[in-house]
Structures are given as structure tokens and as C-alpha cells.
Write a protein that holds these residues in place. Structure first.
Motif, PDB file in Angstrom:
ATOM      1  N   VAL A 137       0.830  -1.206   0.000  1.00 55.46           N
ATOM      2  CA  VAL A 137       0.000   0.000   0.000  1.00 55.46           C
ATOM      3  C   VAL A 137       0.865   1.258   0.000  1.00 55.46           C
ATOM      4  N   THR A 138       1.951   1.227   0.756  1.00 55.62           N
ATOM      5  CA  THR A 138       2.815   2.404   0.865  1.00 55.62           C
ATOM      6  C   THR A 138       3.665   2.643  -0.374  1.00 55.62           C
ATOM      7  N   HIS A 139       3.730   1.658  -1.271  1.00 54.38           N
ATOM      8  CA  HIS A 139       4.586   1.775  -2.451  1.00 54.38           C
ATOM      9  C   HIS A 139       3.809   1.743  -3.765  1.00 54.38           C
ATOM     10  N   VAL A 140       2.493   1.772  -3.693  1.00 55.57           N
ATOM     11  CA  VAL A 140       1.708   1.557  -4.905  1.00 55.57           C
ATOM     12  C   VAL A 140       1.927   2.654  -5.942  1.00 55.57           C
ATOM     13  N   ALA A 141       1.993   3.923  -5.527  1.00 59.54           N
ATOM     14  CA  ALA A 141       2.189   5.019  -6.486  1.00 59.54           C
ATOM     15  C   ALA A 141       3.522   4.871  -7.205  1.00 59.54           C
ATOM     16  N   HIS A 142       4.561   4.546  -6.440  1.00 59.54           N
ATOM     17  CA  HIS A 142       5.886   4.362  -7.030  1.00 59.54           C
ATOM     18  C   HIS A 142       5.896   3.176  -7.981  1.00 59.54           C
ATOM     19  N   ILE A 189      13.304   5.795 -10.199  1.00 64.76           N
ATOM     20  CA  ILE A 189      12.174   6.716 -10.244  1.00 64.76           C
ATOM     21  C   ILE A 189      12.087   7.410  -8.888  1.00 64.76           C
ATOM     22  N   ASP A 190      12.152   8.739  -8.903  1.00 62.33           N
ATOM     23  CA  ASP A 190      12.183   9.518  -7.675  1.00 62.33           C
ATOM     24  C   ASP A 190      10.857  10.241  -7.466  1.00 62.33           C
ATOM     25  N   ASN A 191      10.233  10.015  -6.299  1.00 65.05           N
ATOM     26  CA  ASN A 191       8.932  10.616  -5.966  1.00 65.05           C
ATOM     27  C   ASN A 191       9.044  11.791  -5.009  1.00 65.05           C
ATOM     28  N   ASN A 192      10.262  12.258  -4.787  1.00 69.13           N
ATOM     29  CA  ASN A 192      10.473  13.359  -3.849  1.00 69.13           C
ATOM     30  C   ASN A 192      10.053  12.972  -2.437  1.00 69.13           C
ATOM     31  N   THR A 193      10.341  11.730  -2.069  1.00 64.53           N
ATOM     32  CA  THR A 193       9.943  11.238  -0.747  1.00 64.53           C
ATOM     33  C   THR A 193      11.131  10.938   0.155  1.00 64.53           C
ATOM     34  N   ILE A 194      12.349  10.940  -0.388  1.00 66.41           N
ATOM     35  CA  ILE A 194      13.533  10.655   0.428  1.00 66.41           C
ATOM     36  C   ILE A 194      14.563  11.756   0.222  1.00 66.41           C
ATOM     37  N   ALA A 195      15.434  11.900   1.193  1.00 65.28           N
ATOM     38  CA  ALA A 195      16.429  12.972   1.168  1.00 65.28           C
ATOM     39  C   ALA A 195      17.443  12.759   0.047  1.00 65.28           C
ATOM     40  N   PRO A 196      17.943  13.844  -0.556  1.00 63.83           N
ATOM     41  CA  PRO A 196      18.957  13.725  -1.620  1.00 63.83           C
ATOM     42  C   PRO A 196      20.179  12.926  -1.196  1.00 63.83           C
ATOM     43  N   LEU A 197      20.557  13.038   0.076  1.00 62.74           N
ATOM     44  CA  LEU A 197      21.722  12.297   0.555  1.00 62.74           C
ATOM     45  C   LEU A 197      21.514  10.799   0.425  1.00 62.74           C
ATOM     46  N   TYR A 198      20.301  10.329   0.750  1.00 64.41           N
ATOM     47  CA  TYR A 198      20.012   8.905   0.633  1.00 64.41           C
ATOM     48  C   TYR A 198      20.017   8.466  -0.829  1.00 64.41           C
ATOM     49  N   VAL A 199      19.481   9.306  -1.704  1.00 59.80           N
ATOM     50  CA  VAL A 199      19.496   8.999  -3.138  1.00 59.80           C
ATOM     51  C   VAL A 199      20.934   8.857  -3.620  1.00 59.80           C
ATOM     52  N   LYS A 200      21.783   9.780  -3.198  1.00 59.78           N
ATOM     53  CA  LYS A 200      23.187   9.738  -3.603  1.00 59.78           C
ATOM     54  C   LYS A 200      23.869   8.474  -3.089  1.00 59.78           C
ATOM     55  N   GLU A 201      23.626   8.122  -1.815  1.00 57.19           N
ATOM     56  CA  GLU A 201      24.251   6.932  -1.232  1.00 57.19           C
ATOM     57  C   GLU A 201      23.859   5.677  -2.000  1.00 57.19           C
ATOM     58  N   THR A 261       9.474  13.106 -10.734  1.00 62.06           N
ATOM     59  CA  THR A 261       8.088  13.481 -11.033  1.00 62.06           C
ATOM     60  C   THR A 261       7.869  14.984 -10.952  1.00 62.06           C
ATOM     61  N   ILE A 262       8.811  15.703 -10.335  1.00 61.47           N
ATOM     62  CA  ILE A 262       8.685  17.154 -10.147  1.00 61.47           C
ATOM     63  C   ILE A 262       9.917  17.839 -10.728  1.00 61.47           C
ATOM     64  N   SER A 263       9.708  18.885 -11.510  1.00 60.48           N
ATOM     65  CA  SER A 263      10.814  19.580 -12.171  1.00 60.48           C
ATOM     66  C   SER A 263      11.793  20.186 -11.169  1.00 60.48           C
ATOM     67  N   LYS A 264      11.267  20.821 -10.134  1.00 61.97           N
ATOM     68  CA  LYS A 264      12.138  21.446  -9.130  1.00 61.97           C
ATOM     69  C   LYS A 264      12.994  20.403  -8.437  1.00 61.97           C
ATOM     70  N   ARG A 265      12.415  19.257  -8.155  1.00 60.81           N
ATOM     71  CA  ARG A 265      13.162  18.169  -7.517  1.00 60.81           C
ATOM     72  C   ARG A 265      14.288  17.696  -8.437  1.00 60.81           C
ATOM     73  N   LYS A 266      14.013  17.598  -9.720  1.00 65.14           N
ATOM     74  CA  LYS A 266      15.039  17.184 -10.685  1.00 65.14           C
ATOM     75  C   LYS A 266      16.218  18.155 -10.656  1.00 65.14           C
ATOM     76  N   ASP A 267      15.936  19.452 -10.674  1.00 63.29           N
ATOM     77  CA  ASP A 267      17.001  20.462 -10.657  1.00 63.29           C
ATOM     78  C   ASP A 267      17.780  20.408  -9.342  1.00 63.29           C
ATOM     79  N   ASN A 268      17.078  20.236  -8.232  1.00 64.87           N
ATOM     80  CA  ASN A 268      17.756  20.179  -6.937  1.00 64.87           C
ATOM     81  C   ASN A 268      18.667  18.962  -6.836  1.00 64.87           C
ATOM     82  N   LEU A 269      18.180  17.826  -7.288  1.00 67.33           N
ATOM     83  CA  LEU A 269      19.008  16.617  -7.248  1.00 67.33           C
ATOM     84  C   LEU A 269      20.219  16.738  -8.153  1.00 67.33           C
TER      85      LEU A 269
END
Length: 261
Positions: free
Chosen positions: A118-123, A188-200, A214-222
Motif C-alpha cells: 500500500v505504501t509503495h503503490v504510487a511508485h 524513479i524519484d517521488n520526492n519522498t527521500i532525502a537527496p543524501l540517501y538517493v546519492k548513497e 516526477t517534479i521539475s524542481k526536484r530534478k534540478d535540486n538533485l
């Protein structure tokens, strides 16, 4: 659970579900587009197309029920946030997976048949959209590709603690009689976890990685976060700095990647 006669329509349903969990409306609408394309002339002669389409929908949904009842499909009901109703996702079972491999030549490792939590269905549905986009774009190109999801990577991994991507794609092509291949990861990034974790997670991957946001601003920030981390690694005196592995990381929007055009 009992054995039933397999129809051509069943194989079409299995093909659509090979990419991942789907709603009955998606299955019917996709199937109907195929039917309309093949039987265009017959539908044009029908005096009441809307009635025929409705009858076709009823028969299609009834067939899904029969396949589920007899163990050829599995399903789960999911609640829409805010108590705004529910929807049901269907997936293949071991039985229908075997039929698809035998009758349509699918490889088992490319089939996704896990019902998401249930917690991962959107992803999970976004991962399914990406798989379909790759198959759609690769349908008319002169090379072969294989897509393995995270579940399959975990099953076949020699090191259980290694980093697993949402999708691992292998592309094979023949150049001058010699087969060449390349591999890459997709996250696939849903803007649900910190950039540091994504990098690790990403820096442990040995092949180029595409991060779909899924979000343009998130893409630029990452992208900026990864660039700064890589630049700092290059400037450091540590020869084997793990962030040097961030060189081959690319960013895009999921909507752009999955666009039919």
C-alpha cells in the motif's frame, strides 16, 4: 481453482500485465485500442458502436473475473487517499506467467507480477509506466533489450547488501556481425527521500544511472546536489572517493521519458 481453455484474448491480457500491476480500466482501454485497430471495418459497419463497446467491456471484465477465480490472475484492492473510493490492481500468477513464456516467448526474468504494498503503490505504478515506455519506444528498433526490476535483481544477486535500482536495463545490438551490449540503471524519484540517501544508493551502482523525477524542481535540486558532490570528490585528495562514481548520472522528468511522442 481449475483449468480453463486459454483464449487469444487471455494472451493479450497477459502481455499487458507483463509490465506490472494494472487496473481493469487500463487493461480494457488498451485492449480495445488494439481491437479497434484490427477490426476497424467491422466496427464502422456497426449501427450502434456505443452499445457494442459497452457489451465488449462487460465481457472483458467478466473474463478478468474468470481468470482471477481460476488462479490465472491475482488482484488486490487499494483505498484512494481521503476515503474517495478504491481501485483494484491485477497481476499475473505463476500459472499465467508460464503460459506467457511458452506461448508468447517472454523471458521469466522480464515479467513483473508482484502486487505492490500500500505504501509503495504510487511508485510501483510509475515503474510500470516506465517499463511500458521502454517497450513502446523499443518496439520498432533493430536491437534487443531486457528489463529486470528490483525484485528480480534481489533474487539473483550474489551480494545481498548491494544497491538495487528500480530497473536494470540491458541493450544488445549487432554491429558488423559482432554483438555488443550495454547496461544502465533507472531510478524513479517521488520526492519522498532525502537527496543524501538517493546519492548513497546511486553511487554504489556500477553502470550509468538515469534518475527520473516526477517534479521539475526536484530534478534540478538533485542534479545540483549530485554535481556539487562530484566536484568535491574530484577536488579531494582521496583517490578512490566513492562520489567519483556519480559521473555517469543523468536526470529527466518521468512525464518526458514516458511521453508517447
Amino acid at each position: 481453482m481449475s483449468s480453463i481453455s486459454i483464449m487469444d484474448r487471455d494472451i493479450d491480457i497477459y502481455r499487458m500485465l507483463a509490465s506490472g500491476a494494472s487496473t481493469k480500466d487500463y487493461l480494457y482501454n488498451t485492449y480495445r485500442k488494439v481491437v479497434l485497430k484490427i477490426k476497424h471495418n467491422n466496427l464502422a459497419e456497426n449501427s450502434d458502436p456505443s452499445k457494442k463497446a459497452k457489451t465488449g467491456e462487460d465481457a472483458f471484465f467478466r473474463r478478468l473475473w474468470v481468470l482471477k477465480k481460476n488462479g490465472y490472475l491475482d488482484s488486490r484492492r487499494y483505498q484512494i487517499r481521503g476515503n474517495k473510493g478504491h481501485y483494484v490492481l491485477y497481476v499475473l500468477t505463476e500459472i499465467s506467467e508460464g503460459i506467457l513464456c511458452r506461448e508468447a516467448g517472454f523471458e521469466q526474468e522480464t515479467i513483473r507480477r508482484t502486487l505492490p504494498r500500500v505504501t509503495h503503490v504510487a511508485h510501483d505504478l510509475q515503474v510500470t509506466d516506465v517499463v511500458r515506455a521502454i517497450k513502446r519506444e523499443g518496439g520498432g528498433v533493430p536491437y534487443e533489450f531486457m528489463i529486470n526490476d528490483e525484485d528480480w535483481q534481489r533474487k539473483t544477486a550474489q551480494k545481498k547488501k548491494q544497491s538495487f535500482s528500480d530497473l536494470f536495463v540491458t541493450v544488445r545490438l549487432n554491429i558488423g556481425g559482432k554483438e555488443q551490449s550495454g547496461q544502465f540503471h533507472i531510478e524513479i524519484d517521488n520526492n519522498t527521500i532525502a537527496p543524501l540517501y538517493v546519492k548513497e544508493k546511486v553511487r554504489k551502482m556500477i553502470h550509468p544511472t538515469f534518475i527520473l523525477c516526477t517534479i521539475s524542481k526536484r530534478k534540478d535540486n538533485l542534479r545540483n546536489f549530485f554535481k556539487n558532490a562530484y566536484d568535491e570528490a574530484i577536488d579531494s585528495k582521496i583517490e578512490k572517493h566513492p562520489d567519483k562514481n556519480l559521473k555517469n548520472v543523468y536526470f529527466a522528468l518521468t512525464s518526458d521519458f514516458c511521453a508517447s511522442s
